[in-house]
Design an enzyme around this catalytic site. Structure first.
Site, short mmCIF file in Angstrom:
data_model
loop_
_atom_site.label_atom_id
_atom_site.label_comp_id
_atom_site.label_asym_id
_atom_site.label_seq_id
_atom_site.Cartn_x
_atom_site.Cartn_y
_atom_site.Cartn_z
N GLU A 169 0.80 -1.23 0.00
CA GLU A 169 0.00 0.00 0.00
C GLU A 169 0.83 1.28 0.00
OE1 GLU A 169 -3.90 -1.72 2.41
OE2 GLU A 169 -2.50 -0.38 3.45
N GLU A 379 -5.40 -8.71 1.31
CA GLU A 379 -5.97 -8.33 2.60
C GLU A 379 -7.45 -8.09 2.45
OE1 GLU A 379 -2.84 -5.41 4.78
OE2 GLU A 379 -4.94 -4.98 5.15
#
Length: 475
Positions: A169, A379
């Protein structure tokens, strides 16, 4: 569907991150990271739960038990990250024999129990000395330091690890550090640094991917992006303008650079129109980006971004306390867009929309804009306040209800022809949740930090075991 098969079978697993799980922050010559510094700082205004990640959930001493438990739960893969300062304590130079031995044992234990190691090289924690000396990812010097660190990781573990991601991320890392400001280096509404740090991370990622391929490492290498589909509210006046600006901010800056190998065509234009300094953009970097295109895309999926016209100054809100606070996770970005709220929105205690269909829309959106790449849901989870019984067991039916919907949408995406090759629950077991400490829990396995970090599988652990057993998918 792509021709790339990341594994023989669909990967079912859980995920953790080094700083959130390992503990052992200063043992066996480990170095000092930005998160060590931030969470132990006396003037940290965000540590509202008054607990650092020094011990986290003590994976450093419990990893064999944890990995065995995951195998007993039917997992065939395990996603975890490496700590830069555990491998190279000073950030550059001498390697730590103890740190490398630890990760070798984690990897070997995974293989012993039949879990494919899914390894992330960088998940938010960098050596603090680089923040002190030149501002971390704001400075292009970190690109080369990160590259040297990544080469060490590949050299030490690449004979057994076949599934890598360069960064976790990069957008959200920069957003929390420079826009929201509740993570290190906790700069608030510093949008200039946001753009620069995302850009520099993506150049660093491409450099590692290029090296991976040139040196013929066996396996595949990707990146992890916190994707959310941009949806424009019907009452928006200039829908195309709002969509294009929001899509650049949330998605296309990352995905264009790592999957198309090019700088987004509207990046410089949009930034100049808003008065940003664009000197950090170098179109010569596209030569590297083209050689550093990833093999697959890891998608961390939790939400969508529902946007409308900008209504004023930049406002960023977040909620670290939970407890049904009225604070929402949101941004209004001056002259670009506002996050707004559709009708009948359900939110969790931390102000994030609960919208399981977002995972299907995200898979569809990424697949259609960036065809040919396998997708792994690296995720996906649901945070709640866990209430254990007298034995420590948690009946987390609310988590199961939401995760079931997410999983159903992932399987629907596969049925509809989208190339999804794995799903990882966040998190495999309870972890230290950044500024939320131990209050905000995601795990399938409870960790009791007050009882020697005792592990107790939750009801969701057994639910997920049944999901895996029922959905054995050959790729």
């Amino acid at each position: 569907m792509s021709n790339v098969k990341l594994n023989d079978k669909f990967m079912w697993g859980g995920a953790i991150a080094a700083y959130q799980a390992e503990g052992g922050w200063n043992v066996d010559d480990k170095g000092y990271s930005n998160w060590d510094h931030f969470s132990n700082s006396d003037n940290n205004p965000f540590n509202i739960n008054n607990v650092s990640g020094n011990d986290a959930t003590d994976f450093y001493h419990h990893y064999k038990e944890d990995i065995k438990l995951l195998a007993e739960g039917g997992h065939n893969s395990f996603r975890f990250s490496l700590s830069w300062t555990r491998i190279i304590p000073e950030g550059v130079g001498k390697r730590s024999a103890a740190g490398i031995a630890f990760y070798n044992d984690v990897i070997n234990t995974c293989l012993k129990y039949g879990l494919e190691p899914n390894v992330t090289i960088h998940h938010y924690d960098i050596p603090q000395k680089f923040e002190d000396e030149f501002g971390g990812w704001k400075d292009k010097r970190l690109i080369d330091y990160y590259f040297d660190y990544a080469k060490v990781c590949l050299e030490e573990f690449g004979d057994r690890v076949k599934l890598w991601t360069t960064l976790n991320e990069p957008r959200f890392y920069s957003y929390c550090g420079y826009v929201m400001g509740n993570w290190p280096p906790h700069k608030h509404k510093d949008l200039q640094s946001y753009w620069e740090t995302v850009y520099n991370q993506l150049i660093a990622s491409a450099k590692v991917v290029k090296y991976f391929k040139e040196n013929n490492y066996e396996g595949y290498i990707g990146i992890v992006h916190d994707h959310g589909t941009v949806e424009v509210s019907p009452e928006t006046r200039d829908k195309e303008y709002v969509y294009n600006h929001a899509e650049l901010f949330f998605n296309s800056l990352v995905l264009d650079m790592c999957a198309k190998g090019k700088i987004p065509t509207n990046l410089e234009k949009f930034l100049k129109e808003s008065g940003y300094d664009t000197s950090f953009i170098n179109y010569q970097d596209e030569n590297l980006l083209k050689e550093g295109i990833v093999d697959f895309l890891g998608i961390n999926s939790y939400q969508r971004f529902y946007v409308t016209d900008s209504t004023g100054e930049t406002i960023v809100t977040h909620n670290n306390t939970g407890k049904k606070s009225n604070e929402k996770e949101s941004i209004k970005l001056k002259d670009w867009f506002d996050i707004t709220e559709p009708e009948h929105v359900s939110r969790n205690f931390w102000g994030r929309e609960v919208y399981p269909e977002a995972i299907y829309k995200g898979i569809k959106d990424v697949s259609e804009k960036y065809p040919g790449f396998p997708i792994v849901i690296t995720e996906n989870g649901h945070a709640v306040y866990d209430t254990p019984d007298e034995t420590g067991y948690v009946e987390d039916d609310d988590r199961i209800e939401v995760l079931q919907q997410f999983v159903d949408y992932v399987l629907k995406a596969r049925d509809d022809g989208y190339d999804v090759q794995g799903y990882f629950v966040w998190s495999a077991f309870d972890v230290w949740s950044w500024v939320n400490g131990y209050v905000k829990r995601y795990g399938l396995i409870r960790v009791d930090e007050n009882d020697n970090f005792k592990r107790i599988p939750k009801k969701s652990f057994y639910w997920f075991k049944d999901i895996i057993k029922t959905n054995q998918i050959t790729l």
